[in-house]
Write an enzyme that holds these catalytic residues in place. Structure first.
Site, PDB file in Angstrom:
ATOM      1  N   HIS A 142     -21.597 -42.331 -10.671  1.00 23.82           N
ATOM      2  CA  HIS A 142     -22.494 -43.458 -10.435  1.00 23.82           C
ATOM      3  C   HIS A 142     -22.388 -43.960  -8.999  1.00 23.82           C
ATOM      4  O   HIS A 142     -21.440 -43.650  -8.283  1.00 23.82           O
ATOM      5  CB  HIS A 142     -22.164 -44.612 -11.386  1.00 23.82           C
ATOM      6  CG  HIS A 142     -22.707 -44.429 -12.774  1.00 23.82           C
ATOM      7  ND1 HIS A 142     -22.069 -43.682 -13.726  1.00 23.82           N
ATOM      8  CD2 HIS A 142     -23.845 -44.894 -13.344  1.00 23.82           C
ATOM      9  CE1 HIS A 142     -22.776 -43.694 -14.846  1.00 23.82           C
ATOM     10  NE2 HIS A 142     -23.866 -44.413 -14.647  1.00 23.82           N
ATOM     11  N   LYS A 146     -21.393 -50.190  -9.119  1.00 25.47           N
ATOM     12  CA  LYS A 146     -21.242 -50.364 -10.569  1.00 25.47           C
ATOM     13  C   LYS A 146     -19.937 -51.098 -10.884  1.00 25.47           C
ATOM     14  O   LYS A 146     -18.879 -50.764 -10.352  1.00 25.47           O
ATOM     15  CB  LYS A 146     -21.267 -48.999 -11.262  1.00 25.47           C
ATOM     16  CG  LYS A 146     -21.200 -49.087 -12.766  1.00 25.47           C
ATOM     17  CD  LYS A 146     -21.573 -47.754 -13.419  1.00 25.47           C
ATOM     18  CE  LYS A 146     -21.470 -47.823 -14.932  1.00 25.47           C
ATOM     19  NZ  LYS A 146     -22.264 -48.908 -15.528  1.00 25.47           N
TER      20      LYS A 146
HETATM   21  N1  LIG Z   1     -28.683 -49.066 -20.539  1.00 26.37           N
HETATM   22  C1  LIG Z   1     -29.199 -48.537 -19.434  1.00 26.37           C
HETATM   23  O1  LIG Z   1     -30.042 -47.636 -19.477  1.00 26.37           O
HETATM   24  C2  LIG Z   1     -28.731 -49.026 -18.104  1.00 26.37           C
HETATM   25  C3  LIG Z   1     -27.788 -50.005 -18.048  1.00 26.37           C
HETATM   26  N2  LIG Z   1     -27.403 -50.512 -16.853  1.00 26.37           N
HETATM   27  C4  LIG Z   1     -26.480 -51.631 -16.908  1.00 26.37           C
HETATM   28  O2  LIG Z   1     -27.221 -52.818 -16.657  1.00 26.37           O
HETATM   29  C5  LIG Z   1     -26.382 -53.771 -15.995  1.00 26.37           C
HETATM   30  C6  LIG Z   1     -27.074 -54.226 -14.715  1.00 26.37           C
HETATM   31  O3  LIG Z   1     -27.126 -53.139 -13.810  1.00 26.37           O
HETATM   32  P1  LIG Z   1     -27.799 -53.329 -12.366  1.00 26.37           P
HETATM   33  O4  LIG Z   1     -29.220 -53.780 -12.486  1.00 26.37           O
HETATM   34  O5  LIG Z   1     -27.487 -52.095 -11.613  1.00 26.37           O
HETATM   35  O6  LIG Z   1     -26.918 -54.557 -11.796  1.00 26.37           O
HETATM   36  P2  LIG Z   1     -27.334 -55.648 -10.703  1.00 26.37           P
HETATM   37  O7  LIG Z   1     -26.050 -56.289 -10.264  1.00 26.37           O
HETATM   38  O8  LIG Z   1     -28.226 -55.066  -9.672  1.00 26.37           O
HETATM   39  O9  LIG Z   1     -28.200 -56.694 -11.542  1.00 26.37           O
HETATM   40  C7  LIG Z   1     -27.673 -57.671 -12.390  1.00 26.37           C
HETATM   41  C8  LIG Z   1     -28.460 -58.946 -12.176  1.00 26.37           C
HETATM   42  O10 LIG Z   1     -28.041 -59.902 -13.134  1.00 26.37           O
HETATM   43  C9  LIG Z   1     -27.846 -61.134 -12.440  1.00 26.37           C
HETATM   44  N3  LIG Z   1     -26.985 -62.028 -13.183  1.00 26.37           N
HETATM   45  C10 LIG Z   1     -25.640 -62.164 -13.122  1.00 26.37           C
HETATM   46  N4  LIG Z   1     -25.240 -63.143 -13.951  1.00 26.37           N
HETATM   47  C11 LIG Z   1     -26.356 -63.638 -14.551  1.00 26.37           C
HETATM   48  C12 LIG Z   1     -26.583 -64.655 -15.500  1.00 26.37           C
HETATM   49  N5  LIG Z   1     -25.592 -65.377 -16.010  1.00 26.37           N
HETATM   50  N6  LIG Z   1     -27.864 -64.880 -15.902  1.00 26.37           N
HETATM   51  C13 LIG Z   1     -28.869 -64.172 -15.403  1.00 26.37           C
HETATM   52  N7  LIG Z   1     -28.718 -63.180 -14.482  1.00 26.37           N
HETATM   53  C14 LIG Z   1     -27.462 -62.926 -14.070  1.00 26.37           C
HETATM   54  C15 LIG Z   1     -27.265 -60.702 -11.122  1.00 26.37           C
HETATM   55  O11 LIG Z   1     -27.328 -61.755 -10.169  1.00 26.37           O
HETATM   56  P3  LIG Z   1     -26.240 -61.767  -8.968  1.00 26.37           P
HETATM   57  O12 LIG Z   1     -26.421 -60.485  -8.235  1.00 26.37           O
HETATM   58  O13 LIG Z   1     -26.621 -62.977  -8.190  1.00 26.37           O
HETATM   59  O14 LIG Z   1     -24.898 -61.865  -9.619  1.00 26.37           O
HETATM   60  C16 LIG Z   1     -28.198 -59.559 -10.785  1.00 26.37           C
HETATM   61  O15 LIG Z   1     -29.415 -60.001 -10.211  1.00 26.37           O
HETATM   62  C17 LIG Z   1     -25.035 -53.095 -15.815  1.00 26.37           C
HETATM   63  O16 LIG Z   1     -24.178 -53.453 -16.885  1.00 26.37           O
HETATM   64  C18 LIG Z   1     -25.376 -51.616 -15.891  1.00 26.37           C
HETATM   65  O17 LIG Z   1     -24.298 -50.827 -16.310  1.00 26.37           O
HETATM   66  C19 LIG Z   1     -27.917 -50.062 -15.687  1.00 26.37           C
HETATM   67  C20 LIG Z   1     -28.850 -49.068 -15.686  1.00 26.37           C
HETATM   68  C21 LIG Z   1     -29.348 -48.477 -16.895  1.00 26.37           C
HETATM   69  O1  LIG Z   2     -24.642 -49.224 -13.921  1.00 21.36           O
HETATM   70  C1  LIG Z   2     -25.493 -48.308 -13.984  1.00 21.36           C
HETATM   71  O2  LIG Z   2     -26.133 -47.934 -12.998  1.00 21.36           O
HETATM   72  C2  LIG Z   2     -25.734 -47.658 -15.265  1.00 21.36           C
HETATM   73  N1  LIG Z   2     -25.142 -48.126 -16.330  1.00 21.36           N
HETATM   74  C3  LIG Z   2     -25.274 -47.649 -17.649  1.00 21.36           C
HETATM   75  C4  LIG Z   2     -23.939 -47.156 -18.154  1.00 21.36           C
HETATM   76  O3  LIG Z   2     -22.926 -47.828 -17.917  1.00 21.36           O
HETATM   77  O4  LIG Z   2     -23.889 -46.116 -18.816  1.00 21.36           O
HETATM   78  C5  LIG Z   2     -26.398 -46.648 -17.805  1.00 21.36           C
HETATM   79  C6  LIG Z   2     -26.582 -45.740 -16.633  1.00 21.36           C
HETATM   80  O5  LIG Z   2     -25.518 -44.857 -16.596  1.00 21.36           O
HETATM   81  C7  LIG Z   2     -26.688 -46.534 -15.349  1.00 21.36           C
END
Ligand SMILES: NC(=O)C1=CN([C@@H]2O[C@H](COP(=O)(O)OP(=O)(O)OC[C@H]3O[C@@H](n4cnc5c(N)ncnc54)[C@H](OP(=O)(O)O)[C@@H]3O)[C@@H](O)[C@H]2O)C=CC1
Ligand SMILES: O=C(O)C1=N[C@H](C(=O)O)C[C@H](O)C1
Length: 256
Positions: A142, A146
């Site tokens: 990744h 992350k």
């Molecule tokens: N299931 C799937 O297919 C996938 C899952 N993921 C998962 O999704 C999650 C997010 O990933 P990603 O988008 O890369 O992360 P980011 O850090 O880019 O985005 C997370 C967002 O959530 C915000 N945030 C933090 N705390 C709060 C809160 N209390 N209320 C509302 N918003 C909040 C953050 O703000 P700030 O930056 O200001 O803290 C940020 O804007 C991770 O756990 C990742 O592993 C990711 C990709 C695919």
């Molecule tokens: O943090 C990410 O980017 C992603 N998180 C998810 C995970 O923890 O598996 C899904 C994907 O791998 C991207």
């Protein structure tokens, strides 16, 4: 909760983590879909009541493992269906969610380790392959921003392989290691070693390596862009109203 019909108009969607890497893509995808309406975009510092004020029917959460449980408690209490991409769910957390839902059996709550269709298929293929190979290990790769390791996808894959091996009554994997530097053999999830790489330039990638006498099988999936998660997210938003209860994995909403 009365059943929704097409005449009710677009499904009202709230996105939490809306300014994040994935949340921003979700906002775009929902905005572009004619049958969905983006009624709330919530990020750090915004009140969750934004969702109830906007009468959101479904939320999509891509935030952080540290905050997602509080958000889901709010959603369940307020009768909002939740499509959850945020990682960090273990059995204890899933049990808590199931407990909350026992008072709200009509609500849908989907926790999906990965929304990319290829990743969902890859996990299913790994589950099928597991009983045919003596050895199996997972390598997840990744981007370095992350927060969690191993990834939710890798942990889920390892659990699926472990369960399939148990169901088939397989012996422990061969491994003669007796002297090991910390972490050299990865992290053990169930019976499966998981190795986590954090490399600038990557998005989300996974290899599952199987082996037995004379052959190996490698299942590899690559998310090259976060748009790869959007077809799965939209499928979940459209399906969740017809899937009450807790589901883990997008495959539960697919014909697999
Ligand atoms: N299931 C799937 O297919 C996938 C899952 N993921 C998962 O999704 C999650 C997010 O990933 P990603 O988008 O890369 O992360 P980011 O850090 O880019 O985005 C997370 C967002 O959530 C915000 N945030 C933090 N705390 C709060 C809160 N209390 N209320 C509302 N918003 C909040 C953050 O703000 P700030 O930056 O200001 O803290 C940020 O804007 C991770 O756990 C990742 O592993 C990711 C990709 C695919
Ligand atoms: O943090 C990410 O980017 C992603 N998180 C998810 C995970 O923890 O598996 C899904 C994907 O791998 C991207």
């Amino acid at each position: 909760m009365t059943k929704r019909s097409a005449s009710d108009g677009p499904i009202r969607v709230g996105v939490i983590g809306a300014r994040g890497r994935v949340g921003a893509e979700v906002c775009l995808a929902v905005d572009e879909a004619e049958d969905l309406a983006l009624v709330a975009s919530v990020d750090e510092g915004d009140a969750l009541t934004t969702l109830t004020d906007a009468r959101a029917e479904v939320v999509v959460d891509f935030t952080h493992p540290d905050v997602v449980m509080d958000t889901l408690e709010f959603c369940v209490a307020n009768g909002i269906h939740a499509v959850v991409g945020t990682s960090g769910f273990d059995t204890a957390r899933l049990d808590v969610l199931a407990g909350w839902l026992s008072d709200k059996p009509e609500l849908g709550l989907l926790v999906a380790p990965n929304f990319a269709i290829g990743a969902v298929l890859s996990m299913r293929f790994a589950e099928i392959a597991a009983k045919y190979y003596e050895s199996a290990e997972v390598i997840e790769l990744h981007h370095p921003r992350k927060a969690d390791a191993p990834s939710g996808t890798a942990a889920h894959t390892a659990r699926l392989i472990t369960q399939a091996r148990e169901a088939a009554g397989m012996a422990a994997m061969p491994d003669a290691t007796t002297q090991e530097a910390d972490g050299a053999r990865g992290n053990l999830v169930g019976d499966v070693r998981v190795h986590s790489l954090r490399i600038a330039g990557l998005v989300a990638h996974q290899e599952v390596v199987f082996g037995t006498e004379g052959e190996t099988l490698t299942l590899r999936h690559d998310s090259l862009h976060r748009k790869s998660f959007m077809p799965g997210v939209l499928l979940a938003v459209r399906s969740i109203l017809d899937h009450p209860g807790l589901a883990v994995g997008l495959d539960k909403y697919m014909d697999l």
